[in-house]
Structures are given as structure tokens and as C-alpha cells.
Design a protein around this motif. Sequence first.
Motif, PDB file in Angstrom:
ATOM      1  N   ASP A 125     -53.234  44.032  11.492  1.00 30.29           N
ATOM      2  CA  ASP A 125     -54.444  44.512  12.151  1.00 30.29           C
ATOM      3  C   ASP A 125     -54.708  45.977  11.847  1.00 30.29           C
ATOM      4  OD1 ASP A 125     -54.841  42.029  13.281  1.00 30.29           O
ATOM      5  OD2 ASP A 125     -53.707  42.519  15.086  1.00 30.29           O
ATOM      6  N   THR A 126     -53.715  46.668  11.298  1.00 33.21           N
ATOM      7  CA  THR A 126     -53.878  48.094  11.013  1.00 33.21           C
ATOM      8  C   THR A 126     -53.370  48.410   9.608  1.00 33.21           C
ATOM      9  OG1 THR A 126     -51.717  48.638  11.970  1.00 33.21           O
ATOM     10  CG2 THR A 126     -53.635  48.717  13.436  1.00 33.21           C
ATOM     11  N   LEU A 127     -53.863  49.530   9.087  1.00 32.95           N
ATOM     12  CA  LEU A 127     -53.415  50.054   7.799  1.00 32.95           C
ATOM     13  C   LEU A 127     -53.129  51.529   7.992  1.00 32.95           C
ATOM     14  CD1 LEU A 127     -53.031  49.901   4.695  1.00 32.95           C
ATOM     15  CD2 LEU A 127     -55.490  50.307   4.478  1.00 32.95           C
ATOM     16  N   ALA A 128     -51.930  51.961   7.646  1.00 33.36           N
ATOM     17  CA  ALA A 128     -51.538  53.355   7.823  1.00 33.36           C
ATOM     18  C   ALA A 128     -51.417  54.042   6.475  1.00 33.36           C
ATOM     19  CB  ALA A 128     -50.222  53.454   8.581  1.00 33.36           C
ATOM     20  N   GLY A 130     -50.747  58.237   5.293  1.00 27.90           N
ATOM     21  CA  GLY A 130     -50.610  59.602   5.784  1.00 27.90           C
ATOM     22  C   GLY A 130     -50.617  59.620   7.307  1.00 27.90           C
ATOM     23  N   THR A 131     -51.391  60.518   7.884  1.00 25.35           N
ATOM     24  CA  THR A 131     -51.497  60.591   9.345  1.00 25.35           C
ATOM     25  C   THR A 131     -52.595  59.681   9.888  1.00 25.35           C
ATOM     26  OG1 THR A 131     -52.993  62.490   9.157  1.00 25.35           O
ATOM     27  CG2 THR A 131     -50.648  62.966   9.408  1.00 25.35           C
ATOM     28  N   LEU A 132     -53.249  58.947   8.981  1.00 19.21           N
ATOM     29  CA  LEU A 132     -54.337  58.053   9.397  1.00 19.21           C
ATOM     30  C   LEU A 132     -53.825  56.651   9.696  1.00 19.21           C
ATOM     31  CD1 LEU A 132     -57.460  58.544   7.093  1.00 19.21           C
ATOM     32  CD2 LEU A 132     -57.261  59.049   9.525  1.00 19.21           C
ATOM     33  N   THR A 133     -54.406  56.034  10.710  1.00 20.91           N
ATOM     34  CA  THR A 133     -54.199  54.619  10.989  1.00 20.91           C
ATOM     35  C   THR A 133     -55.577  53.980  11.147  1.00 20.91           C
ATOM     36  OG1 THR A 133     -52.087  55.000  12.110  1.00 20.91           O
ATOM     37  CG2 THR A 133     -53.200  52.897  12.526  1.00 20.91           C
ATOM     38  N   ILE A 134     -55.835  52.959  10.349  1.00 19.73           N
ATOM     39  CA  ILE A 134     -57.126  52.272  10.377  1.00 19.73           C
ATOM     40  C   ILE A 134     -56.945  50.952  11.113  1.00 19.73           C
ATOM     41  CG2 ILE A 134     -58.987  51.314   8.968  1.00 19.73           C
ATOM     42  CD1 ILE A 134     -58.039  53.199   6.715  1.00 19.73           C
ATOM     43  N   ASP A 135     -57.713  50.756  12.173  1.00 20.19           N
ATOM     44  CA  ASP A 135     -57.616  49.555  13.001  1.00 20.19           C
ATOM     45  C   ASP A 135     -58.760  48.616  12.640  1.00 20.19           C
ATOM     46  OD1 ASP A 135     -57.793  47.648  15.161  1.00 20.19           O
ATOM     47  OD2 ASP A 135     -56.518  48.983  16.324  1.00 20.19           O
ATOM     48  N   TYR A 139     -62.223  48.736  14.684  1.00 16.27           N
ATOM     49  CA  TYR A 139     -63.008  49.581  13.762  1.00 16.27           C
ATOM     50  C   TYR A 139     -62.853  51.058  14.125  1.00 16.27           C
ATOM     51  CZ  TYR A 139     -65.116  45.336  11.943  1.00 16.27           C
ATOM     52  OH  TYR A 139     -65.302  44.097  11.371  1.00 16.27           O
ATOM     53  N   GLU A 140     -61.667  51.419  14.582  1.00 14.60           N
ATOM     54  CA  GLU A 140     -61.369  52.805  14.907  1.00 14.60           C
ATOM     55  C   GLU A 140     -60.424  53.400  13.866  1.00 14.60           C
ATOM     56  OE1 GLU A 140     -61.596  52.525  19.807  1.00 14.60           O
ATOM     57  OE2 GLU A 140     -59.659  52.637  18.782  1.00 14.60           O
ATOM     58  N   VAL A 141     -60.549  54.701  13.667  1.00 15.06           N
ATOM     59  CA  VAL A 141     -59.642  55.437  12.800  1.00 15.06           C
ATOM     60  C   VAL A 141     -58.879  56.426  13.682  1.00 15.06           C
ATOM     61  CG1 VAL A 141     -59.445  56.902  10.772  1.00 15.06           C
ATOM     62  CG2 VAL A 141     -61.289  55.228  10.905  1.00 15.06           C
ATOM     63  N   GLN A 142     -57.566  56.410  13.601  1.00  9.46           N
ATOM     64  CA  GLN A 142     -56.741  57.244  14.471  1.00  9.46           C
ATOM     65  C   GLN A 142     -55.909  58.227  13.646  1.00  9.46           C
ATOM     66  OE1 GLN A 142     -54.392  54.715  17.051  1.00  9.46           O
ATOM     67  NE2 GLN A 142     -56.024  53.182  17.152  1.00  9.46           N
ATOM     68  N   SER A 143     -55.661  59.386  14.222  1.00 15.46           N
ATOM     69  CA  SER A 143     -54.761  60.382  13.633  1.00 15.46           C
ATOM     70  C   SER A 143     -54.164  61.200  14.770  1.00 15.46           C
ATOM     71  CB  SER A 143     -55.518  61.296  12.658  1.00 15.46           C
ATOM     72  OG  SER A 143     -56.270  62.272  13.369  1.00 15.46           O
ATOM     73  N   ASP A 144     -53.439  62.256  14.418  1.00  9.78           N
ATOM     74  CA  ASP A 144     -52.869  63.134  15.446  1.00  9.78           C
ATOM     75  C   ASP A 144     -53.954  63.807  16.271  1.00  9.78           C
ATOM     76  OD1 ASP A 144     -50.413  62.477  14.402  1.00  9.78           O
ATOM     77  OD2 ASP A 144     -50.267  64.284  13.168  1.00  9.78           O
ATOM     78  N   GLN A 145     -55.181  63.826  15.734  1.00 12.07           N
ATOM     79  CA  GLN A 145     -56.295  64.471  16.421  1.00 12.07           C
ATOM     80  C   GLN A 145     -56.957  63.560  17.461  1.00 12.07           C
ATOM     81  OE1 GLN A 145     -56.834  67.728  15.797  1.00 12.07           O
ATOM     82  NE2 GLN A 145     -55.066  67.529  14.418  1.00 12.07           N
ATOM     83  N   GLY A 146     -56.601  62.265  17.437  1.00  7.31           N
ATOM     84  CA  GLY A 146     -57.196  61.331  18.389  1.00  7.31           C
ATOM     85  C   GLY A 146     -57.797  60.121  17.708  1.00  7.31           C
ATOM     86  N   ILE A 147     -58.936  59.676  18.226  1.00  2.00           N
ATOM     87  CA  ILE A 147     -59.607  58.474  17.720  1.00  2.00           C
ATOM     88  C   ILE A 147     -60.979  58.859  17.189  1.00  2.00           C
ATOM     89  CG2 ILE A 147     -60.579  56.224  18.329  1.00  2.00           C
ATOM     90  CD1 ILE A 147     -58.397  55.946  20.429  1.00  2.00           C
ATOM     91  N   LEU A 148     -61.321  58.303  16.036  1.00  2.00           N
ATOM     92  CA  LEU A 148     -62.604  58.573  15.401  1.00  2.00           C
ATOM     93  C   LEU A 148     -63.317  57.249  15.144  1.00  2.00           C
ATOM     94  CD1 LEU A 148     -64.437  60.761  14.042  1.00  2.00           C
ATOM     95  CD2 LEU A 148     -63.230  60.240  11.901  1.00  2.00           C
ATOM     96  N   ILE A 149     -64.546  57.170  15.565  1.00  2.88           N
ATOM     97  CA  ILE A 149     -65.379  55.988  15.283  1.00  2.88           C
ATOM     98  C   ILE A 149     -66.462  56.425  14.310  1.00  2.88           C
ATOM     99  CG2 ILE A 149     -66.914  54.248  16.245  1.00  2.88           C
ATOM    100  CD1 ILE A 149     -65.396  54.444  18.853  1.00  2.88           C
ATOM    101  N   ILE A 150     -66.513  55.769  13.157  1.00  2.00           N
ATOM    102  CA  ILE A 150     -67.448  56.160  12.108  1.00  2.00           C
ATOM    103  C   ILE A 150     -68.373  54.992  11.767  1.00  2.00           C
ATOM    104  CG2 ILE A 150     -65.861  57.852  11.144  1.00  2.00           C
ATOM    105  CD1 ILE A 150     -65.042  55.885   9.033  1.00  2.00           C
ATOM    106  N   PRO A 151     -69.500  55.266  11.100  1.00  2.00           N
ATOM    107  CA  PRO A 151     -70.418  54.187  10.714  1.00  2.00           C
ATOM    108  C   PRO A 151     -69.709  53.121   9.883  1.00  2.00           C
ATOM    109  CG  PRO A 151     -71.476  56.311  10.425  1.00  2.00           C
ATOM    110  CD  PRO A 151     -70.039  56.596  10.753  1.00  2.00           C
ATOM    111  N   LEU A 152     -70.203  51.894   9.970  1.00  2.00           N
ATOM    112  CA  LEU A 152     -69.528  50.745   9.369  1.00  2.00           C
ATOM    113  C   LEU A 152     -69.295  50.919   7.871  1.00  2.00           C
ATOM    114  CD1 LEU A 152     -68.347  47.922   9.587  1.00  2.00           C
ATOM    115  CD2 LEU A 152     -70.659  46.994   9.346  1.00  2.00           C
TER     116      LEU A 152
END
Length: 224
Positions: A125-128, A130-135, A139-152
Motif C-alpha cells: 500500500d506504500t512506497l518508500a 528516501g524520507t518520502l513515503t507514498i501511500d 493518496y498522501e505523501v509523507q515525510s519528516d515534515q508531515g503529510i502532503l496532499i498533492i493534485p492527482l
Amino acid sequence: MIRILAVDDDLHMLNFVSAELRLSGYEVIEAESGEQALGCLDSRNVDLAIVDVMMPGMDGFELTKILRKDYNLPVILLTARHHIEDKERGFLAGSDDYLVKPFESKELLYRVKAILRRYDQPADDTLAIGTLTIDFKSYEVQSDQGILIIPLKEFELLTLLASKPRQVLSRDLIIERIWGIDFQGDEQTVNVHIKRLRRRLESFAPDVQIVTVRGVGYKLEVNA
């Protein structure tokens, strides 16, 4: 078009494998050694590698380890030996499948299609990277900075690049995978989305960078 890397020091076998793949509509890059194969990956994206085990210099096992670790490529190993130890060593190296010579073209093509189908869908369900994790579910992108929701489309573009780290993806391939073969736009669409995605990653995951390969396309790299 799906691009396959065929690696074998036996020119007869290399020509046979390449010819059968091309007849089935695949684009093929040929290499006669492990070193040559890695050189081919410097500027071209590949979807699957078919690798002979017994090669002088870098053998198929060592090449498979590199292809899996550094390029996240699925690998089919070819061997002339039936030893179970070879199969075990191949799978431990990271190969996805194993074919014993001689084999029929139909068997090779069936295994190629099966692996490509498997890799077309994320195994988890996820792809990691570097510091990124793609859910993929949220459809969220996570890093040490928190959660980022970007256009599809940006999410799909990031996922495509992250699924093939260090591999150069051409603009044409990106358009085909993200917007479809019937897309009426041009390469500027890709450039705009890349620019936006870069801007988001600069502060959100500075270790993950989208690199431009002039005249070819883009690749995703992680800075240690």
C-alpha cells in the motif's frame, strides 16, 4: 512501449531472446555483459531485465543484485543448469523468475507478461524512497515534515518516478503512462508538472530530487 534489457554473452541466445521479444511488440536493449548492461541503464529506462547466469566478469547473480538494489528492476534469470542450488542463489539475489535452457519462446513470453502484470500494480500500500513515503490508498505523501496532499497527476508522476529510482524516464513515456497515448498535449505539460513537483519537494523532502537529463527526460534520485 515496454522496454526489456536482454543480457547474455552467448550471441545466439541473445539474438533468439531479442527476436522473440520484438515480435511480441517489446522494445529490446541488448548487452553482452553485466558491465555493458549497467552502462545501458545510465540514460535509458527499462521495465524488465532478462539475464544469463553464466557470464565472464560480472555473472548474472551479481548483476541481479545490482539491478534489484539500485534500479528496482524485475529480473528473469536464464541458466543452462538444473541445479536447485543455482535457483536458490538466483532467488536470494532478488530474481523474480528462473528459466532453464533450452526453453520455448512461448514459455519466455508467458513469464515476461506475468511479471509485468505483477509489477504494474504496487505490491504494498506504500512506497518508500528516501524520507518520502507514498501511500497509494490515501493518496498522501509523507515525510519528516508531515503529510502532503498533492493534485492527482502530480501524485501519479511522483509515483512513477519513485517506482523506478535512478532510471531516466523519457517525456514520451511519462505522457503515455500518466496522460495516456491519446493525449493531445505536448511535452510542456510534463515540464510544468515536474516544476511544480520539484517546488513541493524542496522543503518537504529535500533529500529527494528530480533530475533533468538534457534531451532525454527525468529521473528521481536520493541524496544521502
